[in-house]
Scaffold this active site. Sequence first.
Site, mmCIF file in Angstrom:
data_model
loop_
_atom_site.group_PDB
_atom_site.id
_atom_site.type_symbol
_atom_site.label_atom_id
_atom_site.label_comp_id
_atom_site.label_asym_id
_atom_site.label_seq_id
_atom_site.Cartn_x
_atom_site.Cartn_y
_atom_site.Cartn_z
ATOM 1 N N ASP A 18 2.857 6.180 7.777
ATOM 2 C CA ASP A 18 3.738 6.314 6.670
ATOM 3 C C ASP A 18 2.824 6.996 5.549
ATOM 4 O O ASP A 18 1.208 6.811 5.785
ATOM 5 C CB ASP A 18 4.232 4.897 6.129
ATOM 6 C CG ASP A 18 4.450 5.006 4.535
ATOM 7 O OD1 ASP A 18 5.576 6.036 4.301
ATOM 8 O OD2 ASP A 18 4.168 4.486 3.874
ATOM 9 N N ASP A 20 2.894 7.306 1.619
ATOM 10 C CA ASP A 20 2.505 6.629 0.199
ATOM 11 C C ASP A 20 2.510 5.168 0.352
ATOM 12 O O ASP A 20 3.367 4.508 0.893
ATOM 13 C CB ASP A 20 3.672 7.202 -0.608
ATOM 14 C CG ASP A 20 3.773 8.636 -1.191
ATOM 15 O OD1 ASP A 20 3.160 8.940 -2.005
ATOM 16 O OD2 ASP A 20 4.539 9.262 -0.129
ATOM 17 N N ASP A 197 4.044 0.587 4.843
ATOM 18 C CA ASP A 197 3.622 -0.544 3.864
ATOM 19 C C ASP A 197 5.215 -1.033 3.289
ATOM 20 O O ASP A 197 5.243 -2.153 2.769
ATOM 21 C CB ASP A 197 3.126 0.070 2.615
ATOM 22 C CG ASP A 197 3.638 1.084 1.744
ATOM 23 O OD1 ASP A 197 4.203 1.967 2.584
ATOM 24 O OD2 ASP A 197 3.745 0.959 0.650
#
Length: 245
Positions: A18, A20, A197
Amino acid sequence: MKTPPTSLDLNEVAFLFDVDGTLLDLAPTPREVWVPASLRDSLACLSTRTAGAVAFVSGRPLKELDLIFTPLQFPGVGGHGAEFRRTGEHAILQLAVELDSDLKRWLPMATEIGPGILVEDKGYSLALHYRLVPDKGPAVETEVRQICAKLPKAMIEILPGKSVIEVKQVGFNKATGVKRLMRHGPFASRRPLFFGDDITDEDVFAIMPEFRGLAFSVGRKVAGASGNFNMPAAVRDWLQQICSS
Ligand SMILES: [Mg+2]
């Protein structure tokens, strides 16, 4: 939980990131993210040493990731699974149709709640960012849910994220994208290590065992994760260590 070891066999693993909040620190607005030169170097190094088995799995469109990480271009999954690109190819495969046009007209009305709410039209989805005005988050979410209630539930889904709420069609997500990615070389024969996240990354955490893979969470501990990094900078440091070993 702890960070994974730096002694990995780079002939056997694939890296799925991932972006960001995982590789990059979150910025006040999506366009303001910054890529440290050391991260570019680490990703380029890992890609070379894994024969191209480095991919992004992001909610952002792949073209946007190309701009952010220029001149690097990685394979992967964009738009929460709406887009796909194989290793070594520039072409992006579109796997989803445009979001309902009425929704695209109605959802931006949530910006009337107050200044600082940003609309991002990704084609197959629409995102409302409220990082500049975090206290407006609950009101934005309520408004979005009310607008979406005008359409049948089976068509669309609402994705809550970090200071963002996004509306997309059903039928694809990051996990469907990763399953597709894992059918193709050089990923197919490798053990994936996924790093994420946010809530939308948990779909990918859930399918890692199917591929003998491991998932690592960033910033928060997540059930099913094999390890945890406390912040994106810790992920970047770890990648740098792998490349220098
Ligand atoms: Mg993220």
